[in-house]
Design a protein around this motif. Sequence first.
Motif, PDB file in Angstrom:
ATOM      1  N   CYS A  15       0.842  -1.188   0.000  1.00  0.00           N
ATOM      2  CA  CYS A  15       0.000   0.000   0.000  1.00  0.00           C
ATOM      3  C   CYS A  15       0.884   1.247   0.000  1.00  0.00           C
ATOM      4  O   CYS A  15       1.856   1.322   0.748  1.00  0.00           O
ATOM      5  N   CYS A  16       0.544   2.241  -0.810  1.00  0.00           N
ATOM      6  CA  CYS A  16       1.295   3.492  -0.889  1.00  0.00           C
ATOM      7  C   CYS A  16       1.129   4.291   0.404  1.00  0.00           C
ATOM      8  O   CYS A  16       0.031   4.375   0.952  1.00  0.00           O
ATOM      9  N   SER A  21      -3.331   3.852  -1.891  1.00  0.00           N
ATOM     10  CA  SER A  21      -3.798   2.898  -2.894  1.00  0.00           C
ATOM     11  C   SER A  21      -2.985   1.611  -2.815  1.00  0.00           C
ATOM     12  O   SER A  21      -1.799   1.626  -2.515  1.00  0.00           O
ATOM     13  N   ASN A  23      -1.305  -0.995  -4.734  1.00  0.00           N
ATOM     14  CA  ASN A  23      -0.827  -1.119  -6.096  1.00  0.00           C
ATOM     15  C   ASN A  23      -0.171  -2.447  -6.435  1.00  0.00           C
ATOM     16  O   ASN A  23      -0.209  -2.863  -7.578  1.00  0.00           O
ATOM     17  N   CYS A  43       4.096   4.624  -7.809  1.00  0.00           N
ATOM     18  CA  CYS A  43       2.658   4.671  -7.564  1.00  0.00           C
ATOM     19  C   CYS A  43       1.988   5.366  -8.750  1.00  0.00           C
ATOM     20  O   CYS A  43       2.351   6.492  -9.106  1.00  0.00           O
ATOM     21  N   CYS A  46      -0.029   8.629  -7.441  1.00  0.00           N
ATOM     22  CA  CYS A  46       0.821   9.785  -7.103  1.00  0.00           C
ATOM     23  C   CYS A  46       1.716  10.184  -8.275  1.00  0.00           C
ATOM     24  O   CYS A  46       2.246  11.281  -8.300  1.00  0.00           O
ATOM     25  N   HIS A  52       6.161   2.047  -0.180  1.00  0.00           N
ATOM     26  CA  HIS A  52       5.017   1.144  -0.124  1.00  0.00           C
ATOM     27  C   HIS A  52       5.248   0.187   1.025  1.00  0.00           C
ATOM     28  O   HIS A  52       6.323  -0.396   1.151  1.00  0.00           O
TER      29      HIS A  52
END
Length: 56
Positions: A15-16, A21, A23, A43, A46, A52
């Motif tokens: 996850c970012c 999000s 990804n 990302c 972004c 992440h």
Amino acid sequence: MEVQGGKMSKKLILCCDRCGSRNYVIPAGNKQTTVRFTVKKFCNQCNEHTEHKQTI
């Protein structure tokens, strides 16, 4: 989780840190760790490289 040879394979979802999000999905190793996996990846939301972290 996918079944491979009759066993369930575990996956880690990344996850970012900035936008949150999810990804990336990577296969999990066999070792049990208490520290979250962290890696710098691109990302799409972004539009830049961000940290992440592994989600629970």
